[in-house]
Scaffold this motif. Structure first.
Motif, PDB file in Angstrom:
ATOM      1  N   ILE A  25      54.166  36.137  72.997  1.00 16.34           N
ATOM      2  CA  ILE A  25      53.855  36.216  71.568  1.00 16.34           C
ATOM      3  C   ILE A  25      55.119  36.495  70.759  1.00 16.34           C
ATOM      4  O   ILE A  25      55.359  35.872  69.713  1.00 16.34           O
ATOM      5  CB  ILE A  25      52.794  37.300  71.310  1.00 16.34           C
ATOM      6  N   ARG A  26      55.947  37.414  71.237  1.00 13.94           N
ATOM      7  CA  ARG A  26      57.194  37.729  70.521  1.00 13.94           C
ATOM      8  C   ARG A  26      58.137  36.525  70.482  1.00 13.94           C
ATOM      9  O   ARG A  26      58.811  36.280  69.472  1.00 13.94           O
ATOM     10  CB  ARG A  26      57.881  38.921  71.187  1.00 13.94           C
ATOM     11  N   ALA A  27      58.163  35.749  71.572  1.00 13.27           N
ATOM     12  CA  ALA A  27      59.026  34.565  71.612  1.00 13.27           C
ATOM     13  C   ALA A  27      58.545  33.507  70.624  1.00 13.27           C
ATOM     14  O   ALA A  27      59.351  32.892  69.910  1.00 13.27           O
ATOM     15  CB  ALA A  27      59.062  34.001  73.037  1.00 13.27           C
ATOM     16  N   VAL A  28      57.228  33.301  70.573  1.00 15.70           N
ATOM     17  CA  VAL A  28      56.670  32.325  69.628  1.00 15.70           C
ATOM     18  C   VAL A  28      56.934  32.782  68.196  1.00 15.70           C
ATOM     19  O   VAL A  28      57.288  31.982  67.318  1.00 15.70           O
ATOM     20  CB  VAL A  28      55.163  32.129  69.881  1.00 15.70           C
ATOM     21  N   PHE A  29      56.782  34.080  67.941  1.00 15.52           N
ATOM     22  CA  PHE A  29      57.049  34.629  66.612  1.00 15.52           C
ATOM     23  C   PHE A  29      58.509  34.375  66.213  1.00 15.52           C
ATOM     24  O   PHE A  29      58.791  33.947  65.079  1.00 15.52           O
ATOM     25  CB  PHE A  29      56.756  36.127  66.611  1.00 15.52           C
ATOM     26  N   ALA A  30      59.431  34.631  67.152  1.00 16.49           N
ATOM     27  CA  ALA A  30      60.855  34.469  66.853  1.00 16.49           C
ATOM     28  C   ALA A  30      61.236  33.015  66.629  1.00 16.49           C
ATOM     29  O   ALA A  30      62.063  32.703  65.768  1.00 16.49           O
ATOM     30  CB  ALA A  30      61.694  35.054  67.996  1.00 16.49           C
ATOM     31  N   ASN A  31      60.613  32.097  67.372  1.00 15.01           N
ATOM     32  CA  ASN A  31      61.007  30.693  67.311  1.00 15.01           C
ATOM     33  C   ASN A  31      60.223  29.867  66.304  1.00 15.01           C
ATOM     34  O   ASN A  31      60.755  28.914  65.725  1.00 15.01           O
ATOM     35  CB  ASN A  31      60.854  30.056  68.704  1.00 15.01           C
ATOM     36  N   SER A  32      58.929  30.216  66.100  1.00 15.47           N
ATOM     37  CA  SER A  32      58.069  29.367  65.278  1.00 15.47           C
ATOM     38  C   SER A  32      57.380  30.093  64.131  1.00 15.47           C
ATOM     39  O   SER A  32      56.675  29.470  63.349  1.00 15.47           O
ATOM     40  CB  SER A  32      56.999  28.702  66.162  1.00 15.47           C
ATOM     41  N   GLY A  33      57.537  31.411  64.055  1.00 17.70           N
ATOM     42  CA  GLY A  33      56.991  32.143  62.933  1.00 17.70           C
ATOM     43  C   GLY A  33      55.664  32.821  63.204  1.00 17.70           C
ATOM     44  O   GLY A  33      55.051  32.696  64.262  1.00 17.70           O
ATOM     45  N   LYS A  34      55.215  33.554  62.196  1.00 20.66           N
ATOM     46  CA  LYS A  34      54.036  34.410  62.340  1.00 20.66           C
ATOM     47  C   LYS A  34      52.758  33.616  62.555  1.00 20.66           C
ATOM     48  O   LYS A  34      51.901  33.999  63.362  1.00 20.66           O
ATOM     49  CB  LYS A  34      53.905  35.286  61.097  1.00 20.66           C
ATOM     50  N   ILE A  35      52.581  32.522  61.828  1.00 20.68           N
ATOM     51  CA  ILE A  35      51.341  31.750  61.939  1.00 20.68           C
ATOM     52  C   ILE A  35      51.173  31.211  63.358  1.00 20.68           C
ATOM     53  O   ILE A  35      50.076  31.257  63.929  1.00 20.68           O
ATOM     54  CB  ILE A  35      51.308  30.595  60.922  1.00 20.68           C
ATOM     55  N   ALA A  36      52.261  30.709  63.936  1.00 17.56           N
ATOM     56  CA  ALA A  36      52.191  30.185  65.307  1.00 17.56           C
ATOM     57  C   ALA A  36      51.850  31.298  66.299  1.00 17.56           C
ATOM     58  O   ALA A  36      51.072  31.094  67.239  1.00 17.56           O
ATOM     59  CB  ALA A  36      53.515  29.525  65.693  1.00 17.56           C
ATOM     60  N   ALA A  37      52.413  32.495  66.092  1.00 20.10           N
ATOM     61  CA  ALA A  37      52.100  33.623  66.974  1.00 20.10           C
ATOM     62  C   ALA A  37      50.640  34.030  66.836  1.00 20.10           C
ATOM     63  O   ALA A  37      49.972  34.344  67.828  1.00 20.10           O
ATOM     64  CB  ALA A  37      53.024  34.799  66.658  1.00 20.10           C
ATOM     65  N   MET A  38      50.127  34.012  65.608  1.00 19.68           N
ATOM     66  CA  MET A  38      48.712  34.325  65.394  1.00 19.68           C
ATOM     67  C   MET A  38      47.814  33.299  66.067  1.00 19.68           C
ATOM     68  O   MET A  38      46.792  33.635  66.672  1.00 19.68           O
ATOM     69  CB  MET A  38      48.419  34.377  63.887  1.00 19.68           C
ATOM     70  N   ARG A  39      48.201  32.029  65.966  1.00 21.20           N
ATOM     71  CA  ARG A  39      47.408  30.967  66.581  1.00 21.20           C
ATOM     72  C   ARG A  39      47.351  31.149  68.100  1.00 21.20           C
ATOM     73  O   ARG A  39      46.270  31.018  68.712  1.00 21.20           O
ATOM     74  CB  ARG A  39      47.994  29.606  66.215  1.00 21.20           C
TER      75      ARG A  39
END
Length: 268
Positions: A230-244
């Motif tokens: 989740i932290r990697a997705v947040f760092a690379n693609s942003g909050k919405i992608a991490a939420m998804r």
């Protein structure tokens, strides 16, 4: 939490080609309302939206406690949208900036819309059934409220209102005014973890801890691998992608996913 200008700039920089408009449209789910900010792109067959941001600023409880209008997500969508539109020299389109409305036409459908007969918001009500055809949903609610209030006594109209439904209050729930119906339907319980008071429908199942503590418990129970992902997705693609990602893995609501991502990736 609402996104930052830095997050918006990252999305703007990733737009694949110059847009013809920037659009802000309301949407919602069981967790409440939000605004989708989109870059409208021309295609060979018409138009498509390139998602920029999803903006939220709280749940629907704001309707009952007088926090809206103005809607914080709408104010921010207006600011962000106008900035991005000015950057590209294209129009900014937000058909319902004052209140949520999902029946508005998209920018490329704007000539097909008809105005709400009360507030003038453009509507494209092409779904059936539509019991409030000709008015937007919020104006429909106002009309229903006006019909109901016309049956109240002068004392009821002048007196305190239920903090949940807005009907004449007949008693109190804690420190809040409440009508007889809501007194019968709702109950308070105290979170066994943090001690906060939670008000909930008596028919709704609940644990002994509040929603905030439930989310913290979910974070504590996550595997280290999922947290890192989740932290990697947040760092690379942003909050919405991490939420998804979080919603896909753990089947949770939008607000819960937002709060958990904030807890994990933004320092809680």
């Amino acid at each position: 939490m609402l996104p930052s200008r830095e997050q918006l700039q990252q999305k703007v920089d990733a737009i694949p080609r110059p847009p013809v408009a920037i659009e802000a449209m309301w949407d919602g789910d069981t967790d409440g309302w939000y605004v989708c900010l989109t870059a409208v792109l021309k295609t060979d067959t018409g138009h498509e939206g390139n998602h920029l941001l999803l903006l939220q600023d709280g749940g629907d409880i704001r309707l009952f406690n007088g926090q809206v209008p103005p809607w914080g997500e709408a104010v921010l969508a207006q600011q962000f949208g106008e900035e991005v539109a000015a950057k590209f020299g294209v129009p900014f389109y937000f058909p319902s900036p004052k209140q949520p409305e999902t029946d508005c036409p998209h920018w490329w459908e704007r000539d097909q819309g008809t105005p709400c007969r009360r507030c003038g918001v453009p509507l494209l009500q092409n779904h059936d059934p539509c019991p409030w055809r000709g008015v937007c949903y919020f104006c429909h609610l106002k009309e229903e409220r006006e019909k109901k209030e016309s049956q109240w006594t002068a004392e009821e109209r002048a007196g305190p209102r239920c903090h949940i439904c807005g009907n004449p209050a007949k008693g109190k729930m804690g420190e809040s005014h409440a009508c007889l119906t809501c007194l019968d339907r709702y109950a308070d319980y105290q979170c066994s973890r943090c001690g906060s008071t939670v008000r909930i429908l008596k028919t709704e199942p609940h644990s002994e801890i509040c929603g905030v503590c439930e989310n913290r418990a979910r974070v504590e129970a996550m595997s280290h691998d999922l947290k890192d992902e989740i932290r990697a997705v947040f760092a690379n693609s942003g909050k919405i992608a991490a939420m998804r990602l979080l919603r896909e893995r753990l089947d949770m609501g939008l607000y819960d996913a937002r709060d958990i991502v904030h807890e994990l990736c933004e320092g809680g």
